[in-house]
Design an enzyme around this catalytic site. Sequence first.
Site, PDB file in Angstrom:
ATOM      1  N   ARG A  55      36.792   4.391  73.997  1.00 21.47           N
ATOM      2  CA  ARG A  55      35.910   4.212  74.785  1.00 21.47           C
ATOM      3  C   ARG A  55      35.142   2.677  74.986  1.00 21.47           C
ATOM      4  O   ARG A  55      35.011   2.070  74.133  1.00 21.47           O
ATOM      5  CB  ARG A  55      34.650   5.317  74.556  1.00 21.47           C
ATOM      6  CG  ARG A  55      34.969   6.560  74.937  1.00 21.47           C
ATOM      7  CD  ARG A  55      34.090   7.756  74.285  1.00 21.47           C
ATOM      8  NE  ARG A  55      34.415   9.019  74.557  1.00 21.47           N
ATOM      9  CZ  ARG A  55      34.483   9.925  75.281  1.00 21.47           C
ATOM     10  NH1 ARG A  55      33.679   9.619  76.346  1.00 21.47           N
ATOM     11  NH2 ARG A  55      34.978  10.846  75.532  1.00 21.47           N
ATOM     12  N   THR A 105      33.448   8.542  68.362  1.00 20.13           N
ATOM     13  CA  THR A 105      34.028   9.194  69.766  1.00 20.13           C
ATOM     14  C   THR A 105      33.002  10.182  70.239  1.00 20.13           C
ATOM     15  O   THR A 105      32.255  10.773  69.783  1.00 20.13           O
ATOM     16  CB  THR A 105      35.217  10.243  69.342  1.00 20.13           C
ATOM     17  OG1 THR A 105      35.840  10.497  70.486  1.00 20.13           O
ATOM     18  CG2 THR A 105      34.787  11.236  68.504  1.00 20.13           C
ATOM     19  N   ALA A 106      33.309  10.677  71.511  1.00 13.81           N
ATOM     20  CA  ALA A 106      32.715  11.734  72.210  1.00 13.81           C
ATOM     21  C   ALA A 106      33.558  12.878  72.711  1.00 13.81           C
ATOM     22  O   ALA A 106      33.403  13.407  73.588  1.00 13.81           O
ATOM     23  CB  ALA A 106      31.806  11.169  73.404  1.00 13.81           C
ATOM     24  N   SER A 107      34.822  12.551  72.006  1.00 15.95           N
ATOM     25  CA  SER A 107      35.739  13.741  72.362  1.00 15.95           C
ATOM     26  C   SER A 107      36.022  13.962  73.688  1.00 15.95           C
ATOM     27  O   SER A 107      36.764  12.863  74.278  1.00 15.95           O
ATOM     28  CB  SER A 107      35.303  14.961  71.694  1.00 15.95           C
ATOM     29  OG  SER A 107      36.200  16.125  71.668  1.00 15.95           O
ATOM     30  N   HIS A 108      35.716  15.014  74.343  1.00 16.93           N
ATOM     31  CA  HIS A 108      36.442  15.359  75.562  1.00 16.93           C
ATOM     32  C   HIS A 108      35.155  14.977  76.819  1.00 16.93           C
ATOM     33  O   HIS A 108      35.404  15.344  78.000  1.00 16.93           O
ATOM     34  CB  HIS A 108      36.452  17.079  75.892  1.00 16.93           C
ATOM     35  CG  HIS A 108      35.398  17.603  75.419  1.00 16.93           C
ATOM     36  ND1 HIS A 108      34.949  18.066  74.052  1.00 16.93           N
ATOM     37  CD2 HIS A 108      34.506  18.112  76.184  1.00 16.93           C
ATOM     38  CE1 HIS A 108      34.135  18.941  74.218  1.00 16.93           C
ATOM     39  NE2 HIS A 108      33.522  18.888  75.517  1.00 16.93           N
TER      40      HIS A 108
END
Length: 535
Positions: A55, A105-108
């Site tokens: 990101r 991370t914010a994953s999905h």
Amino acid sequence: MFDTTLFQRKADVRGIYPNQINEELAWFTGKYLAATVNETTGSKGSKILVGRDGRLSSPNLYAALCAGINAGGGVALPCGLATTDMIQWGTGKRLHGAIAGAMVTASHNPPEYNGIKMVILNEKTGGLDIIRPCDGIAKNFAADSGDADAPATVGAAFPGSASMKLHEQFTAAACELAPGLSKDSGKIILDPGNGVGGVFIPLLRDALKKVGSKVEVGAVAEPIDGRFPTRPSNPGLPGAVKLLQEAVLAQGAKFGAAFDGDADRVFLVDEWGQFVPGSSLLAALADGEVKAALKRGVKQPVAIFSAVASWLVVETIRAAGGVPAASRVGQDALKVALINTGAVFGGESSAHYNFPASYCLDSGLFALMTFWQQLLDSGKSTSELIGSLNPWPASGEINVRIESNDWKSVSAGLIKMLQERYSKPEENSYVFTLDGVGVFHPRKPEFKTVDDIFTIDKKNDPTGATYRLIAPGYTPDWWFNVRASNNEPLVRLNVEAQSSADVTARTYQLISTVQQFCKEHGAVGVVQDWGNMRG
């Protein structure tokens, strides 16, 4: 400043950048993480493995997190770009002395989000424990009464040498799960969706060449790009993997695999370009792991699944000779269930798959390689293997947004109403409250209460609030589950039955019930995601 309520979250720190989560929050998270880990281990200078996804906001948050860890009395081991399961696996291996791990991370979630996932190795169980912000992080934040002077030195966000080799070691460990690949050929297509899963694709190609495999690994959306320009970072959304489906068909691949933004989840597409639901892959993996455990001499191997997964998973585990167990939704609960029961496998229908080899947490690449070896052993195509499990007709997960100033109360009231309604004798159903409200129809004389079906592990989970073992002999005609999101104004609906017509009728009836309840309580229920109900 940052949104301090993020420290009250149960699974990870996550929010929109930069209003909710920013460099300041990341720095303090690192500081309090180091304090939490030091307190847990009873030692100073605990080493913490740190990685980040692709990101746009991740490099700055990652640097601040590393600095905060060092300032808080820990030692950051910076890994740069990495998948979440790489950080988890490296922590479990105690790579370079790591006892804990943190992943930016914010994953999905969409590109504007970011977050921090944290784990610590539990040397007693051998598994990884999720560090919940609402526990150690929040406690240390509330107790912080130091001065306001900035630390003179907090350290760099780069490793002292380039010898860590985390990515290569992780990929090699995953490939060891599929020894048959040395004799395999053909083609597969991977779709990291421009997420950080792109880091292991060239490593996988190299690993296959080293063992003499003739498999060609193709890819779509391979370049890491934090804007996620090709598809959403959540491959489970309807239509998200269209490009992968087209590539599999056009190139004659055996299957395609799509990863989420941090690559700890994986969904499959079969050789015909058909999307494989998470519950179907969950059942297939459970089948293979239970049978493998029996061959190793494990008696009555347990396999875990989340409470909203298909009943197909229960039937598959039973048929394979294992014991099915349902856990609350969420990796924290499923991991506890897996460790407490000594389970050989666990997973969620949202495409989280947990293995003892990944220290009981989820891994997208481990799941892919495990399935691949299972496919080779079966001699079947992907569609034949998945189809042989006889999937149930299902609604898929439907999300209804509750538009109200007090959506939590409306959601809680809805679930209470459903519990009371379906507990009435005329409904002839069992009401299961492990996660939200689950309704199973019909009742059968040999199972007087719901606890006779979903039995409590009195030794390891005496309240039965985390997971339940499922007794043999009961299969519903239909069932549904309604649960509320912890962090969003959503209620999530899952409906399944032995006939498609029953699914359609009961799903729309349930949606209408939810919307009517909302209307009666001054709210509006808007279907946000239709699951399988609309193309």
